[in-house]
Motif scaffolding. Sequence first.
Motif, PDB file in Angstrom:
ATOM      1  N   ILE A  39      10.233  60.968  27.465  1.00 31.10           N
ATOM      2  CA  ILE A  39      11.404  61.779  27.791  1.00 31.10           C
ATOM      3  C   ILE A  39      11.205  62.444  29.149  1.00 31.10           C
ATOM      4  N   SER A  40      12.307  62.831  29.735  1.00 35.32           N
ATOM      5  CA  SER A  40      12.250  63.590  30.973  1.00 35.32           C
ATOM      6  C   SER A  40      13.466  64.496  31.015  1.00 35.32           C
ATOM      7  N   GLY A  41      13.616  65.190  32.086  1.00 33.02           N
ATOM      8  CA  GLY A  41      14.770  66.074  32.201  1.00 33.02           C
ATOM      9  C   GLY A  41      14.683  66.855  33.485  1.00 33.02           C
TER      10      GLY A  41
ATOM     11  N   VAL B  62       4.887  61.575  22.178  1.00 34.87           N
ATOM     12  CA  VAL B  62       5.895  61.666  23.238  1.00 34.87           C
ATOM     13  C   VAL B  62       5.210  61.995  24.555  1.00 34.87           C
ATOM     14  N   LEU B  63       5.499  61.170  25.572  1.00 29.84           N
ATOM     15  CA  LEU B  63       5.091  61.497  26.941  1.00 29.84           C
ATOM     16  C   LEU B  63       6.297  62.135  27.616  1.00 29.84           C
ATOM     17  N   SER B  64       6.071  63.294  28.224  1.00 28.17           N
ATOM     18  CA  SER B  64       7.160  63.999  28.881  1.00 28.17           C
ATOM     19  C   SER B  64       6.844  64.075  30.373  1.00 28.17           C
ATOM     20  N   ILE B  65       7.730  63.510  31.187  1.00 29.56           N
ATOM     21  CA  ILE B  65       7.498  63.446  32.636  1.00 29.56           C
ATOM     22  C   ILE B  65       8.255  64.601  33.297  1.00 29.56           C
ATOM     23  N   VAL B  66       7.509  65.486  33.951  1.00 27.83           N
ATOM     24  CA  VAL B  66       8.050  66.754  34.452  1.00 27.83           C
ATOM     25  C   VAL B  66       7.871  66.848  35.958  1.00 27.83           C
ATOM     26  N   LYS B  67       8.932  67.143  36.665  1.00 21.89           N
ATOM     27  CA  LYS B  67       8.827  67.339  38.113  1.00 21.89           C
ATOM     28  C   LYS B  67       8.310  68.747  38.389  1.00 21.89           C
ATOM     29  N   ASN B  68       7.493  68.881  39.406  1.00 18.05           N
ATOM     30  CA  ASN B  68       6.844  70.167  39.658  1.00 18.05           C
ATOM     31  C   ASN B  68       7.761  71.184  40.356  1.00 18.05           C
ATOM     32  N   TYR B  69       8.628  71.784  39.567  1.00 21.45           N
ATOM     33  CA  TYR B  69       9.431  72.929  39.994  1.00 21.45           C
ATOM     34  C   TYR B  69       9.163  74.021  38.972  1.00 21.45           C
TER      35      TYR B  69
END
Lengths: 357, 207
Positions: free
Chosen positions: A50-52, A100-107
Amino acid sequence: MKKLLNKPEDFVRESLEGVALAHSDTVKAHFEPNFLYRADAPVSSKVAIISGGGSGHEPMHIGFVGKGMLDAACPGEVFTSPTPDQILEAAKLVHRGKGVLSIVKNYSGDVMNFQMAGELLSSEEFRFINVLIDDDVGVKGGLSTQGRRGVGTTVFAEKICGAAAEDGYSLDDLVTLCRRVNLSGRSMGVALSSCTVPASGVPTFELGDSEMEVGIGIHGEQGRERMPMMNADSITELLSLSITEDPAYKRSLPEWDEGTCTWIDRKVTSQPFKPGDRVLAFVNGMGGTPLAELYVVYRKLFEICREKGLEIVRSLVGNYITSLEMQGCFITLLKTDDELTRLWDLPVKTPSLRWGI
Amino acid sequence: MVTKEQIIKWLKLAANVMQENKEWLTQLDAAVGDGEHGINMARGFQKVSSHLPSVADEDIGSILKSTGAILLSAIGGAGGVIFGTFFIEAGKVTSGRQELGSVDIAAFLKAGLSGVIKRGGAQVGDKTMVDALAPAVTAFDRSLEDGADTTEALGQAVAAAQVGMTETTHLVAKKGRASYLGERSIGHQDPGATSLYLILKALYDAV
């Protein structure tokens, strides 16, 4: 600023409804909390991904939901990270016990909200691991800032990890792979115009006809410096050299620790590009720049890579991470190898990225 | 003594104040961030305000905790987590209470501050809402020690928050999106510190 808009407060929801209707064979929408998920979820044979992030960057992330990429994407308000309840419900719906792998942008907003979601999910029966993407060389100042932002490498990470999950990778292997992709990519962007947040109605910043903002973020936040406008070749050179000349980037990158459900700092290094490297090259439009202009940029990027001894083995050109109607582009280079290239080539079927199927 | 009715009045007032200052906060954010802070804060507190009738029978701690939970999901972003955490932590130390003495207010401000620091990692001087909240907590405590009553101490806290808010103008941002600007963030007042000041000011006006 004219926009195709009903009420600003309905914008995110109505857009999500449209995506689900237009691609009903691929995705479904869930409301309150809002997220988009694979029509065939949960897929029992694989780890869920998942991402977001904030809305206004479409197709990222909702356009990347489907076979071979994301199982779910959580859109926040425009340029605002999603909230823990969205992440929580999305993870619960799409997983089938393999984690679940969660891909998170660094903000800061994304990191804090995914962190809270991770804490809340720690009592669940399945594993949930956040991995950060921080590839934007436009951010200067290292430790005195939030660190580099997550931009173009996010698309590579979502496609490559999505393919690997379909291919049967375990959660631990996916986490290792995702971190490796992050350390292999670098991005740099330029804005030629501002963007207008629907609810605000006025441009986020002013940029004169003869100016450009270099090292721009994807939310209209100002960049590294404001410079006089240049021609396409000079801009491409400026962006690509910022990437290819970037020295080893050492930082303490927060890594998700399942035991304590916190981010723990781990020292990691992105190695510089060197002659002989094979790369995936990505020219991304910010939403308001015609594709033809992006190809003008790609043409020069190709020439620069050849001069630098970098072999472009695959390319992606188009509007994939946008800032509403902003004009401008990002260049991303990702050092690749046989494994990453093979995963990049595997079939994908999402609203916005689709091949091999 | 601060009553439950005054706490409810505070939250309603805060919703009005956020609505009135929506554009100003958004302009402050556009200068250093992405121009959504005022819109998000107004939306979050609007939702808190409309939810108040359904929690009016509960204790102060529950009201503050549900306020935090609503802000968390309705503001979104870093602001949602930070302002949500402030109210959730404040709610934890006021659990079961129908009214708050000055010591309770001191405890809830302190709990809110430490929760925010723990979650966001910001210290005083990083150009965040902590730069308004930390001096307010100190000023409140000091006023109580000097014999002030709750209202006077809150007045001092608001004054300290205002100074802290104004002084963020001269700071280099080290947290959040404004930090990408580095030195270019100097000269701009921090929108989060401004919101925190407005929230404390609303509390003072409500009691």
